[in-house]
Each structure stands twice: as C-alpha cells, then as structure tokens.
Design an enzyme around this catalytic site. Structure first.
Site, PDB file in Angstrom:
ATOM      1  N   ASP A  32     -41.457 -15.168  -2.207  1.00 39.02           N
ATOM      2  CA  ASP A  32     -40.733 -14.588  -3.338  1.00 39.02           C
ATOM      3  C   ASP A  32     -39.546 -15.501  -3.644  1.00 39.02           C
ATOM      4  O   ASP A  32     -38.845 -15.926  -2.722  1.00 39.02           O
ATOM      5  CB  ASP A  32     -40.249 -13.161  -2.967  1.00 39.02           C
ATOM      6  CG  ASP A  32     -39.874 -12.335  -4.187  1.00 39.02           C
ATOM      7  OD1 ASP A  32     -39.023 -12.796  -4.970  1.00 39.02           O
ATOM      8  OD2 ASP A  32     -40.422 -11.238  -4.348  1.00 39.02           O
ATOM      9  N   LEU A  77     -48.698 -10.427  -6.641  1.00 41.78           N
ATOM     10  CA  LEU A  77     -47.857  -9.542  -7.456  1.00 41.78           C
ATOM     11  C   LEU A  77     -46.792 -10.307  -8.231  1.00 41.78           C
ATOM     12  O   LEU A  77     -46.189  -9.758  -9.155  1.00 41.78           O
ATOM     13  CB  LEU A  77     -47.136  -8.527  -6.554  1.00 41.78           C
ATOM     14  CG  LEU A  77     -47.982  -7.545  -5.737  1.00 41.78           C
ATOM     15  CD1 LEU A  77     -47.103  -6.796  -4.752  1.00 41.78           C
ATOM     16  CD2 LEU A  77     -48.684  -6.560  -6.639  1.00 41.78           C
ATOM     17  N   TYR A 113     -46.626 -11.077 -23.111  1.00 37.83           N
ATOM     18  CA  TYR A 113     -46.869 -10.566 -21.762  1.00 37.83           C
ATOM     19  C   TYR A 113     -48.329 -10.128 -21.623  1.00 37.83           C
ATOM     20  O   TYR A 113     -49.016 -10.516 -20.676  1.00 37.83           O
ATOM     21  CB  TYR A 113     -45.910  -9.398 -21.497  1.00 37.83           C
ATOM     22  CG  TYR A 113     -45.981  -8.865 -20.102  1.00 37.83           C
ATOM     23  CD1 TYR A 113     -45.797  -9.721 -19.014  1.00 37.83           C
ATOM     24  CD2 TYR A 113     -46.228  -7.528 -19.847  1.00 37.83           C
ATOM     25  CE1 TYR A 113     -45.859  -9.238 -17.716  1.00 37.83           C
ATOM     26  CE2 TYR A 113     -46.283  -7.039 -18.559  1.00 37.83           C
ATOM     27  CZ  TYR A 113     -46.102  -7.889 -17.504  1.00 37.83           C
ATOM     28  OH  TYR A 113     -46.164  -7.408 -16.221  1.00 37.83           O
ATOM     29  N   LYS A 157     -51.125 -11.991 -19.181  1.00 36.86           N
ATOM     30  CA  LYS A 157     -51.844 -11.284 -18.110  1.00 36.86           C
ATOM     31  C   LYS A 157     -53.347 -11.247 -18.400  1.00 36.86           C
ATOM     32  O   LYS A 157     -54.165 -11.228 -17.484  1.00 36.86           O
ATOM     33  CB  LYS A 157     -51.296  -9.864 -17.914  1.00 36.86           C
ATOM     34  CG  LYS A 157     -49.894  -9.802 -17.333  1.00 36.86           C
ATOM     35  CD  LYS A 157     -49.690 -10.595 -16.046  1.00 36.86           C
ATOM     36  CE  LYS A 157     -50.306  -9.961 -14.830  1.00 36.86           C
ATOM     37  NZ  LYS A 157     -49.951 -10.715 -13.578  1.00 36.86           N
TER      38      LYS A 157
END
Ligand code: UDP
Length: 337
Positions: free
Chosen positions: A39, A90, A163, A167
């Site tokens: 991360d 994620l 967005y 995706k």
C-alpha cells in the site's frame, strides 16, 4: 506419521491498508492464513493495520508483512507476488471526490496498476481476485443490476465516468488473462460498502453524514435526495471475498457483492439524525455545487446477488441498522481520539 498438510495460504493484498483491505487482512490472519500488504498510503492509513503488525507481524512465527510502496514498482511487486498463492487486488483510486479532484492519477492507478498486478500474478500463476465496482453499471436504469447487463456510461467530457471506464478496462483485461492465458481470475463488483475505518474524506456518504450529525452540523444531501443506494456492511463484503477466494467454481466469473435494503439518501439522512440523537437540519446541495458543473449521479443502484448466492451461498447478514450502529461508534471514537 506424515505431518498434516498445511492448508493455509499466503495472500498478497494490494491496497491492504485501506478501509476494506484492512478488514480483509484481519479476517485472513484470524483464520490462520499469512498476509502481505502492499500500500502506498495514498488513501490507506497505517493506523488501519497497526494492530495487525503488533498481533501478527512480529517474531519468528510472523504471518503479516507490510510494504509501503506503489503497485507500479515492478521489482517490489514481483518479489511479493513470487511469495504468494493468491493476490487480492484492491488498490485503486476510490471515491467520487478523489476521481474528480485527481483524474490523471485515478485513471493511471486503476489501469496501469491493474496491468502490473496481472502481469506479476501471471509470472507465478497466482490466483487473482480483482475488486471492481458497481460504478461499471454507469447510469443504466435496469433495476436490479445483473452482471451480464449492457452498460450505459456518460460522455468522456464528464470526469465521473472515467472511473467506470477505467474499472471496465480492468475487468476486460483480467477476463482476457483468464481466457487467453488461463490465469485464474475472479472479479467482484462492490456496491456501497460501509463500516468502521471508512472516512468521509473522499465523498462516502454514510461516514460524512454521521460526522456532520455528531459535530452538530447540518447534514448535506446532494440533489433532491431521492436517489437510492443499497449499503453493505464491510464484514459482509469480507465474507463474500473469502467465499470467492475459496471457491474453484468462481474462477472466470464476475460477481455483484452488495446489500439488499434500498433506501433514498434523504431517508438515510433522517435515520442518521434519529440514531445519533441530533436535531440538526438536512440541507439540499445542488450537484454542481457539491461536485462540479454537469455532474451526473445514478438515480438507483441495486444489486442482483443471485449469482453469488448460487455459486458460494453468500447472503448479507448485517442490516442497515447494524451498519449505522457500527459506523457511528467508530466515528465517535475517531473524533474523541
Ligand atoms: N451524497 C450526499 N451527501 C454527501 C455525500 C454524498 O447526498 O455528503 C450522495 C451522493 O451524491 C450519492 C450518494 O450520496 O447520490 C452516495 O454517495 P457516495 O459518494 O457514498 O457513493 P456513490 O454511490 O456515489 O459511489
């Protein structure tokens, strides 16, 4: 006697210090698996996983590791992927606010980041679970949304749709890796997931309204408040992801993961006021003021979860009331600390 076979797995979680990633890491560690988190802390927070470092990340039996780095750092990603059985991806730009404020970084993170993660997973043939979003349904108005539905998204001149489009590219790419390279891939589309550790900073309505109510400020409802959503408790979302991770039948599939109680944002605001015990007013803010000129919202967003139910037997177990209780407690704790 031969030693019992070790059935535990080692997961790499990209974006694991974020709201959902930290709950997922916790669940995997609790059931005995090992977890490595990567991360860059752009929207994730070390605070979210500090307790995991302390409980599972120390000593010779350590099962938790944390790399502060970007998924686009190929060398680091390659090394971490080489040590894992499966990757749960994620890491992404999250929240409508962030997409509008930082469009270039958002698109690049979503597209280039996913490409890098798929390539790394392929080198080691690690199973990959890709987090997608209900945003990919765009402004379609078939209710409820089914995974195979046609998709209607807005013009490229309206940033919000970047967005959805990014995706969708992620989903196309992941499915192409499955079809042409036989990389085991599972895609899950998360619908409005909420719970402890989520911040309202990037737009998410429930923690924002709860914080406003606790601070004694008016609650900001955008548009006319009649738009609807179905909220899902993060613990239910994590349970769904674990079912998908464990299910060979899920490979190659796309699954909605969402709650079933549809409600308008106006009634959500009213429930929050009542539950917090606040007498504040609810104010309406036009979309162009809240976001930017020409902003387009979805009127209704409701998932059809029959595919997930049939494949792995998952159902959401927490109610909207549970979601609000847990989130109010968390926001109160955060504001006091
Ligand atoms: N919203 C609102 N007030 C806020 C933040 C959001 O009325 O302070 C609305 C937003 O316009 C949308 C809904 O709440 O219609 C859900 O917003 P969120 O950003 O949580 O998720 P989205 O469903 O838009 O991805």
């Amino acid at each position: 006697m031969p030693a019992a076979e070790d059935c535990t797995k080692h997961y790499l979680i990209t974006g694991g210090a974020g709201f959902i990633g930290s709950h997922l890491s916790e669940a995997l560690l609790r059931r005995g698996d090992s977890v490595t988190v990567i991360d860059d802390l752009s929207t994730g927070r070390f605070q979210n996983i500090k307790h995991l470092v302390e409980e599972y990340g120390k000593g010779p039996q350590s099962r938790f590791r944390f790399a502060i780095d970007s998924i686009t750092n190929e060398t680091v990603l390659d090394r971490l992927a080489s040590e894992c059985h499966a990757v749960i991806h994620l890491a992404a730009a999250v929240g409508v606010r962030l997409i509008l404020d930082e469009p270039v970084r958002s698109i690049e993170t979503n597209v280039l980041g996913t490409e890098a993660v798929l390539k790394a997973a392929l080198r080691y043939r690690a199973k990959i679970l890709l987090a997608s979003t209900s945003e990919v349904y765009g402004k379609g108005n078939s209710v409820p949304f089914r995974e195979g539905d046609d998709v209607v998204i807005g013009s490229t001149m309206r940033s919000r749709w970047a967005y959805s489009a990014s995706k969708m590219v992620d989903e196309f790419l992941a499915l192409a890796y499955w079809r042409s390279k036989e990389l085991p891939v599972v895609i899950f589309r998360l619908f409005n997931t909420v719970g402890p550790r989520q911040t309202g900073r990037y737009g998410m309505v429930i923690p924002r309204l709860i914080e406003q109510a606790i601070k004694g400020k008016p609650l900001t409802v955008y548009g006319d408040g009649s738009q609807t959503r179905c909220f899902l408790h993060v613990a239910d979302a994590v349970a769904a992801i674990l079912c998908l991770a464990d299910s060979p039948e899920a490979i190659g599939g796309v699954f909605n993961v969402g709650g079933l109680e549809e409600l308008s944002i106006q009634s959500l605001a009213e429930k929050i006021l009542a539950k917090v015990g606040s007498k504040e007013e609810i104010i309406r803010i036009p979309y162009e003021e809240a976001y930017q000129a020409g902003f387009e919202d979805m009127r209704r967003r409701v998932p059809d979860i029959s595919r997930l139910r049939q494949t792995v037997g998952w159902e959401p177990r927490r109610t909207l009331d549970d979601i609000l209780t847990d989130t109010i407690r968390d926001v109160r704790r955060r504001l006091q600390g």
